[in-house]
Motif scaffolding. Structure first.
Motif, PDB file in Angstrom:
ATOM      1  N   TYR A  81       1.496 -25.436  25.947  1.00 22.27           N
ATOM      2  CA  TYR A  81       0.804 -26.158  24.876  1.00 22.27           C
ATOM      3  C   TYR A  81      -0.245 -27.102  25.460  1.00 22.27           C
ATOM      4  N   GLU A  82       0.141 -27.807  26.537  1.00 19.60           N
ATOM      5  CA  GLU A  82      -0.791 -28.762  27.147  1.00 19.60           C
ATOM      6  C   GLU A  82      -2.006 -28.038  27.711  1.00 19.60           C
ATOM      7  N   MET A  83      -1.770 -26.900  28.374  1.00 20.80           N
ATOM      8  CA  MET A  83      -2.888 -26.141  28.945  1.00 20.80           C
ATOM      9  C   MET A  83      -3.832 -25.653  27.846  1.00 20.80           C
ATOM     10  N   ILE A  84      -3.268 -25.164  26.743  1.00 21.41           N
ATOM     11  CA  ILE A  84      -4.097 -24.683  25.629  1.00 21.41           C
ATOM     12  C   ILE A  84      -4.966 -25.814  25.092  1.00 21.41           C
ATOM     13  N   SER A  85      -4.384 -27.003  24.970  1.00 19.73           N
ATOM     14  CA  SER A  85      -5.128 -28.161  24.469  1.00 19.73           C
ATOM     15  C   SER A  85      -6.289 -28.524  25.392  1.00 19.73           C
ATOM     16  N   HIS A  86      -6.026 -28.568  26.710  1.00 16.36           N
ATOM     17  CA  HIS A  86      -7.088 -28.913  27.663  1.00 16.36           C
ATOM     18  C   HIS A  86      -8.168 -27.833  27.709  1.00 16.36           C
ATOM     19  N   LEU A  87      -7.754 -26.581  27.645  1.00 15.92           N
ATOM     20  CA  LEU A  87      -8.719 -25.475  27.665  1.00 15.92           C
ATOM     21  C   LEU A  87      -9.614 -25.523  26.426  1.00 15.92           C
ATOM     22  N   GLU A  88      -9.019 -25.863  25.305  1.00 15.02           N
ATOM     23  CA  GLU A  88      -9.792 -25.983  24.063  1.00 15.02           C
ATOM     24  C   GLU A  88     -10.874 -27.053  24.204  1.00 15.02           C
ATOM     25  N   ASP A  89     -10.531 -28.180  24.845  1.00 12.54           N
ATOM     26  CA  ASP A  89     -11.509 -29.253  25.075  1.00 12.54           C
ATOM     27  C   ASP A  89     -12.641 -28.793  25.989  1.00 12.54           C
TER      28      ASP A  89
ATOM     29  N   GLU B  17       5.812 -20.004  17.816  1.00  8.45           N
ATOM     30  CA  GLU B  17       5.217 -19.043  16.883  1.00  8.45           C
ATOM     31  C   GLU B  17       4.217 -19.701  15.934  1.00  8.45           C
ATOM     32  N   HIS B  18       4.218 -21.056  15.898  1.00 11.60           N
ATOM     33  CA  HIS B  18       3.291 -21.759  15.013  1.00 11.60           C
ATOM     34  C   HIS B  18       2.138 -22.424  15.764  1.00 11.60           C
ATOM     35  N   SER B  19       2.142 -22.284  17.103  1.00  9.27           N
ATOM     36  CA  SER B  19       1.032 -22.865  17.877  1.00  9.27           C
ATOM     37  C   SER B  19      -0.236 -22.046  17.619  1.00  9.27           C
ATOM     38  N   LYS B  20      -1.367 -22.568  18.050  1.00 10.54           N
ATOM     39  CA  LYS B  20      -2.641 -21.858  17.866  1.00 10.54           C
ATOM     40  C   LYS B  20      -3.259 -21.587  19.239  1.00 10.54           C
ATOM     41  N   PRO B  21      -3.256 -20.307  19.647  1.00 11.57           N
ATOM     42  CA  PRO B  21      -2.655 -19.141  18.980  1.00 11.57           C
ATOM     43  C   PRO B  21      -1.140 -19.132  19.174  1.00 11.57           C
ATOM     44  N   PRO B  22      -0.418 -18.336  18.368  1.00 14.59           N
ATOM     45  CA  PRO B  22       1.016 -18.194  18.591  1.00 14.59           C
ATOM     46  C   PRO B  22       1.282 -17.740  20.030  1.00 14.59           C
ATOM     47  N   LEU B  23       2.251 -18.387  20.677  1.00 18.50           N
ATOM     48  CA  LEU B  23       2.434 -18.249  22.119  1.00 18.50           C
ATOM     49  C   LEU B  23       3.371 -17.093  22.490  1.00 18.50           C
ATOM     50  N   THR B  24       2.891 -16.223  23.364  1.00 14.52           N
ATOM     51  CA  THR B  24       3.750 -15.196  23.954  1.00 14.52           C
ATOM     52  C   THR B  24       4.701 -15.886  24.919  1.00 14.52           C
TER      53      THR B  24
END
Length: 340
Positions: free
Chosen positions: A257-265, A286-293
């Motif tokens: 989740y943290e990596m996705i947030s930083h990558l989005e920035d 399953e509710h994260s964006k995108p849903p996490l494998t």
């Protein structure tokens, strides 16, 4: 004024030994007498001294649960409430209470466990981690005190009961999954090499690379300590390499989740620009964006089976050590994509 067992016996017009048997729920006492004595206990505000009873019975009916760090930090990770749910289920079914450790570092944990064992405050211990060269585990093993580990022991594996996933195999499989999607630049993010679970997952990751003739790149290793210090900088440096990764294998969903947030920035899109795969399959995945494998490691089952194993060991001290492997489930969602 402290109410004693004699006060209860006098008011209920029974012998003190009868009150003791009511507390122990002895089948030798009639339900009518039990009801009368319990009513008097409630009326007088009498609370049985279970500690004194445990000295007589040579059992505390309590299981110690030892976490890798303080409860304050541990409960920030949803892994621990879920594994405790499994422990509590087994403990409750077998009429055991739980004593939760509060040590905040390796030395405090060790001292607390020594106190638990030498003070006979618990009948057995579940260790919720496996650290390399861990003096706490060595103490428990050398003391011949009943304990079970959630995780593979670093040493004396054949002499210690433990419950774990096959972390080498499952990490090899998820890395192969990314390779089959066309990724060759795959980073391994998170996890402390002080813990056996990280070592096993790293070995699985390396095996998959080796089988695919992809050289292991030290630059693609990002340790948990660095992420805790500055996760944003850690992912920035990773993505600024001459050949930045196109996929990440992360140690758990929280790091993902943290990596996705930083990558989005950084305007890096998951999964269009980079794929991410993780472990634990937390409720939010399953509710994260995108849903996490993610890999569902069956956290509840780890706790349940570890406690079942410990209770069996406490009841049968001469039983042989057990290795219980909990199956995992690969949950494919939308955080991974075929590389063009």
């Amino acid at each position: 004024m402290i109410v004693t067992i004699k006060d209860v016996a006098k008011r209920a017009n029974v012998a003190p030994s009868t009150v003791s048997r009511v507390i122990a729920n002895s089948p030798r006492i009639s339900e009518q007498t039990k009801k009368r004595v319990r009513e008097v206990m409630e009326e007088l505000g009498y609370h049985p001294n279970f500690q004194a009873r445990s000295l007589v019975a040579k059992s505390t009916q309590t299981i110690g649960v030892v976490m890798p760090n303080s409860a304050y930090y541990a409960f920030q990770n949803p892994f621990f409430p879920e594994v405790l749910r499994g422990i509590s289920t087994s403990a409750h079914e077998n009429k055991y209470g739980i004593y939760l450790s509060t040590g905040s570092d390796e030395n405090e944990i060790f001292n607390e466990v020594v106190s638990m064992v030498q003070g006979r405050r618990v009948d057995g211990i579940v260790l919720l981690y496996s650290r390399i060269n861990d003096k706490t585990m060595k103490f428990l093993h050398d003391s011949n005190f009943p304990f079970v580990v959630v995780g593979r022991p670093f040493e004396n594996e054949e002499r210690i009961s433990f419950v774990d996933n096959d972390n080498i195999y499952i990490t090899k499989q998820v890395t192969k999954y990314l390779i089959e999607l066309g990724h060759r630049h795959i980073a391994f993010v998170g996890g402390s090499l002080h813990f056996v679970v990280t070592i096993d997952r790293l070995n699985g990751y390396k095996l998959a690379l080796e089988e695919a003739d992809i050289p292991f790149n030290e630059e693609y290793m990002v340790h948990e300590e660095y992420i805790k210090e500055n996760g944003r900088e850690a992912i920035r440096l990773l993505m600024s390499l001459d050949s930045p990764p196109t996929a990440l294998v992360t140690q758990d969903d929280l790091i993902a989740y943290e990596m996705i947030s930083h990558l989005e920035d950084m305007n890096v899109s998951v999964p269009n620009d980079i794929s991410i795969i993780s472990f634990n399959n937390l409720m939010l995945s399953e509710h994260s964006k995108p849903p996490l494998t993610s890999v569902d490691i069956c956290i509840y089952q780890l706790g349940l089976e570890a406690t079942n194993c410990l209770i069996e060991k406490m009841n049968k001290p001469d039983s042989l050590p057990k290795r219980i492997t909990i199956p995992t489930k690969f949950i494919e969602r939308k955080s991974c994509k075929k590389k063009k």
